[in-house]
Design a protein around this motif. Structure first.
Motif, PDB file in Angstrom:
ATOM      1  N   GLN A   1       0.818  -1.215   0.000  1.00  0.00           N
ATOM      2  CA  GLN A   1       0.000   0.000   0.000  1.00  0.00           C
ATOM      3  C   GLN A   1       0.855   1.269   0.000  1.00  0.00           C
ATOM      4  O   GLN A   1       0.546   2.230  -0.710  1.00  0.00           O
ATOM      5  N   THR A   2       1.894   1.285   0.807  1.00  0.00           N
ATOM      6  CA  THR A   2       2.675   2.513   0.971  1.00  0.00           C
ATOM      7  C   THR A   2       3.808   2.664  -0.028  1.00  0.00           C
ATOM      8  O   THR A   2       4.218   3.791  -0.331  1.00  0.00           O
ATOM      9  N   ALA A   3       4.351   1.559  -0.547  1.00  0.00           N
ATOM     10  CA  ALA A   3       5.526   1.656  -1.420  1.00  0.00           C
ATOM     11  C   ALA A   3       5.347   0.937  -2.749  1.00  0.00           C
ATOM     12  O   ALA A   3       6.308   0.870  -3.531  1.00  0.00           O
ATOM     13  N   ALA A   4       4.136   0.425  -3.040  1.00  0.00           N
ATOM     14  CA  ALA A   4       3.927  -0.347  -4.282  1.00  0.00           C
ATOM     15  C   ALA A   4       5.052  -1.362  -4.467  1.00  0.00           C
ATOM     16  O   ALA A   4       5.718  -1.415  -5.501  1.00  0.00           O
ATOM     17  N   PHE A   5       5.254  -2.194  -3.428  1.00  0.00           N
ATOM     18  CA  PHE A   5       6.470  -2.996  -3.345  1.00  0.00           C
ATOM     19  C   PHE A   5       6.563  -4.046  -4.446  1.00  0.00           C
ATOM     20  O   PHE A   5       7.667  -4.397  -4.869  1.00  0.00           O
ATOM     21  N   ASP A   6       5.446  -4.573  -4.908  1.00  0.00           N
ATOM     22  CA  ASP A   6       5.496  -5.545  -6.006  1.00  0.00           C
ATOM     23  C   ASP A   6       6.134  -4.916  -7.245  1.00  0.00           C
ATOM     24  O   ASP A   6       7.012  -5.528  -7.886  1.00  0.00           O
ATOM     25  N   ARG A   7       5.709  -3.712  -7.577  1.00  0.00           N
ATOM     26  CA  ARG A   7       6.276  -3.003  -8.722  1.00  0.00           C
ATOM     27  C   ARG A   7       7.740  -2.659  -8.473  1.00  0.00           C
ATOM     28  O   ARG A   7       8.577  -2.737  -9.383  1.00  0.00           O
ATOM     29  N   VAL A   8       8.064  -2.284  -7.249  1.00  0.00           N
ATOM     30  CA  VAL A   8       9.438  -1.908  -6.916  1.00  0.00           C
ATOM     31  C   VAL A   8      10.383  -3.090  -7.085  1.00  0.00           C
ATOM     32  O   VAL A   8      11.487  -2.952  -7.629  1.00  0.00           O
ATOM     33  N   VAL A   9       9.970  -4.268  -6.618  1.00  0.00           N
ATOM     34  CA  VAL A   9      10.821  -5.464  -6.775  1.00  0.00           C
ATOM     35  C   VAL A   9      11.021  -5.791  -8.249  1.00  0.00           C
ATOM     36  O   VAL A   9      12.136  -6.138  -8.679  1.00  0.00           O
ATOM     37  N   LEU A  10       9.971  -5.671  -9.048  1.00  0.00           N
ATOM     38  CA  LEU A  10      10.105  -5.914 -10.489  1.00  0.00           C
ATOM     39  C   LEU A  10      11.049  -4.895 -11.124  1.00  0.00           C
ATOM     40  O   LEU A  10      11.849  -5.243 -12.007  1.00  0.00           O
ATOM     41  N   ASN A  11      10.946  -3.634 -10.690  1.00  0.00           N
ATOM     42  CA  ASN A  11      11.870  -2.610 -11.199  1.00  0.00           C
ATOM     43  C   ASN A  11      13.322  -2.992 -10.904  1.00  0.00           C
ATOM     44  O   ASN A  11      14.186  -2.924 -11.787  1.00  0.00           O
TER      45      ASN A  11
ATOM     46  N   TRP B   1      21.862  -4.135  -7.526  1.00  0.00           N
ATOM     47  CA  TRP B   1      20.710  -4.390  -6.650  1.00  0.00           C
ATOM     48  C   TRP B   1      20.791  -3.548  -5.383  1.00  0.00           C
ATOM     49  O   TRP B   1      19.777  -3.073  -4.884  1.00  0.00           O
ATOM     50  N   ASN B   2      22.006  -3.375  -4.838  1.00  0.00           N
ATOM     51  CA  ASN B   2      22.180  -2.643  -3.586  1.00  0.00           C
ATOM     52  C   ASN B   2      22.431  -1.148  -3.781  1.00  0.00           C
ATOM     53  O   ASN B   2      22.535  -0.424  -2.778  1.00  0.00           O
ATOM     54  N   ASP B   3      22.548  -0.688  -5.012  1.00  0.00           N
ATOM     55  CA  ASP B   3      22.864   0.723  -5.248  1.00  0.00           C
ATOM     56  C   ASP B   3      21.723   1.605  -4.737  1.00  0.00           C
ATOM     57  O   ASP B   3      20.544   1.345  -5.009  1.00  0.00           O
ATOM     58  N   PHE B   4      22.101   2.646  -4.020  1.00  0.00           N
ATOM     59  CA  PHE B   4      21.088   3.513  -3.403  1.00  0.00           C
ATOM     60  C   PHE B   4      21.212   4.972  -3.824  1.00  0.00           C
ATOM     61  O   PHE B   4      20.216   5.597  -4.222  1.00  0.00           O
ATOM     62  N   ILE B   5      22.421   5.531  -3.768  1.00  0.00           N
ATOM     63  CA  ILE B   5      22.594   6.969  -3.964  1.00  0.00           C
ATOM     64  C   ILE B   5      22.154   7.390  -5.358  1.00  0.00           C
ATOM     65  O   ILE B   5      21.359   8.337  -5.524  1.00  0.00           O
TER      66      ILE B   5
ATOM     67  N   THR C   1      13.241  -5.640   3.638  1.00  0.00           N
ATOM     68  CA  THR C   1      14.662  -6.004   3.615  1.00  0.00           C
ATOM     69  C   THR C   1      14.838  -7.510   3.474  1.00  0.00           C
ATOM     70  O   THR C   1      15.715  -7.979   2.731  1.00  0.00           O
ATOM     71  N   ALA C   2      14.013  -8.285   4.189  1.00  0.00           N
ATOM     72  CA  ALA C   2      14.098  -9.738   4.088  1.00  0.00           C
ATOM     73  C   ALA C   2      13.728 -10.213   2.684  1.00  0.00           C
ATOM     74  O   ALA C   2      14.385 -11.100   2.123  1.00  0.00           O
ATOM     75  N   VAL C   3      12.688  -9.618   2.107  1.00  0.00           N
ATOM     76  CA  VAL C   3      12.301  -9.986   0.740  1.00  0.00           C
ATOM     77  C   VAL C   3      13.393  -9.597  -0.255  1.00  0.00           C
ATOM     78  O   VAL C   3      13.702 -10.341  -1.197  1.00  0.00           O
ATOM     79  N   ALA C   4      14.031  -8.437  -0.035  1.00  0.00           N
ATOM     80  CA  ALA C   4      15.077  -7.972  -0.943  1.00  0.00           C
ATOM     81  C   ALA C   4      16.313  -8.852  -0.888  1.00  0.00           C
ATOM     82  O   ALA C   4      17.108  -8.863  -1.846  1.00  0.00           O
ATOM     83  N   ALA C   5      16.512  -9.573   0.209  1.00  0.00           N
ATOM     84  CA  ALA C   5      17.686 -10.445   0.315  1.00  0.00           C
ATOM     85  C   ALA C   5      17.517 -11.747  -0.455  1.00  0.00           C
ATOM     86  O   ALA C   5      18.517 -12.428  -0.732  1.00  0.00           O
ATOM     87  N   ILE C   6      16.293 -12.098  -0.831  1.00  0.00           N
ATOM     88  CA  ILE C   6      16.057 -13.378  -1.510  1.00  0.00           C
ATOM     89  C   ILE C   6      16.734 -13.448  -2.872  1.00  0.00           C
ATOM     90  O   ILE C   6      17.446 -14.420  -3.171  1.00  0.00           O
ATOM     91  N   PRO C   7      16.570 -12.463  -3.782  1.00  0.00           N
ATOM     92  CA  PRO C   7      17.255 -12.562  -5.083  1.00  0.00           C
ATOM     93  C   PRO C   7      18.771 -12.634  -4.962  1.00  0.00           C
ATOM     94  O   PRO C   7      19.424 -13.368  -5.722  1.00  0.00           O
ATOM     95  N   MET C   8      19.358 -11.893  -4.012  1.00  0.00           N
ATOM     96  CA  MET C   8      20.803 -11.942  -3.839  1.00  0.00           C
ATOM     97  C   MET C   8      21.257 -13.329  -3.409  1.00  0.00           C
ATOM     98  O   MET C   8      22.266 -13.856  -3.896  1.00  0.00           O
ATOM     99  N   ALA C   9      20.497 -13.948  -2.487  1.00  0.00           N
ATOM    100  CA  ALA C   9      20.844 -15.296  -2.039  1.00  0.00           C
ATOM    101  C   ALA C   9      20.705 -16.305  -3.167  1.00  0.00           C
ATOM    102  O   ALA C   9      21.540 -17.207  -3.318  1.00  0.00           O
TER     103      ALA C   9
END
Length: 285
Positions: free
Chosen positions: A73-83, A216-220, A256-264
């Motif tokens: 709801q707050t971050a459209a996370f499904d779309r964000v992970v696909l991005n 994947w981890n790039d932020f700035i 954060t836990a979901v984001a660690a899955i593709p890296m693993a």
């Protein structure tokens, strides 16, 4: 009948003691690495208030569904992970091609200014990323690429470390093998695809892991060029959840836990090539 000589008891005791110390040290290191990941998984199933309880929760809770719903709801996370997956995969493929070709050219072709040019390229390893942010942002503005995927992907295609890794790996490839293939009438493209790349599979696997994790981890940089929350990557979307007065830590830790899955997954698939790829070219004959 001859019997096999036995080691003195003192040597056996010393060997047994060293084995115990080594096993204990490895167990401590494993615990130091595993405990934060375990707590991350546990905390992702609790609410923000439960996370800060004293003592902290050590067993999974029942708020995982609520945290995932809050993320959507707050971050459209499904779309964000696909991005993030799309950007990381395209970047890994394109940057892998650029770094491999550049490493091959620096390793096996002789041209004027090769060594000075490689030295200038290696300076990129010691120049802070923040130094290049302003000129890169100005370039993206003039190209009208702001808030696009190419603005995230293009600036780091020729990654200095990737070129260095492939150059060091290809230096170990015998020149006689390439000369023999050319003598037999093999063209340069076929030579690269059929002769050079097959022995480089471990190095390519290591390069692929590094490039994927880097993007994947790039932020700035994505934070600077991406403006719409539907085009955010995972690190930027998670950072956007931190409010001034109220922060949903349960949702952040779940993301954060979901984001660690593709890296693993990427590391587990390519891990057997990882160490040998990093060591390729490290030993000179």
């Amino acid at each position: 009948m001859k019997t096999r000589p036995q080691r003195p008891r003192t040597a056996q005791a010393r060997h047994h003691r060293n084995s115990i110390l080594l096993t204990s040290g490895l167990a401590i290191l494993l615990a130091a690495v595993a405990i934060p990941f375990y707590w991350l998984i546990v905390a992702s199933t609790h609410s923000s208030h439960e996370i800060f309880d004293s003592p902290p929760p050590l067993l999974p809770g029942g708020h995982l569904t609520e945290n995932l719903s809050s993320l959507r709801q707050t971050a459209a996370f499904d779309r964000v992970v696909l991005n993030s997956l799309l950007i990381a995969c395209i970047y890994t493929l394109c940057a892998g091609v650029v770094c491999t070709l550049a490493g091959y050219a620096f390793a096996k072709y002789r041209f004027r200014g090769r060594d000075p040019l490689f030295g200038v390229l290696m300076l990129g390893l010691v120049i802070p990323t923040q130094v290049t942010l302003v000129p890169l942002f100005k370039m993206m503005t003039e190209l009208q690429w702001l808030n696009t995927y190419q603005a995230v992907i293009m600036p780091n295609l020729a990654l200095p470390f990737g070129i260095f890794l492939m150059r060091q790996s290809m230096t170990a490839l015998p020149d006689e093998l390439l000369d023999s293939a050319r003598t037999d009438g093999c063209g340069e493209l076929r030579l690269f695809l059929k002769v050079v790349l097959p022995p480089m599979k471990p190095a390519l696997a290591a390069l692929g892991i590094f490039l994927f994790l880097f993007q994947w981890n790039d932020f700035i940089w994505p934070l600077i060029v991406l403006r719409d929350n539907t085009s955010f990557t995972v690190p930027v979307a998670l950072a956007s959840l931190q409010g001034v007065s109220d922060t949903d830590y349960g949702a952040i830790l779940t993301g954060t836990a979901v984001a660690a899955i593709p890296m693993a997954v990427v590391f587990l698939v390519l891990q057997r090539h990882f160490v040998s790829g990093l060591l390729a070219g490290a030993v000179k004959e």
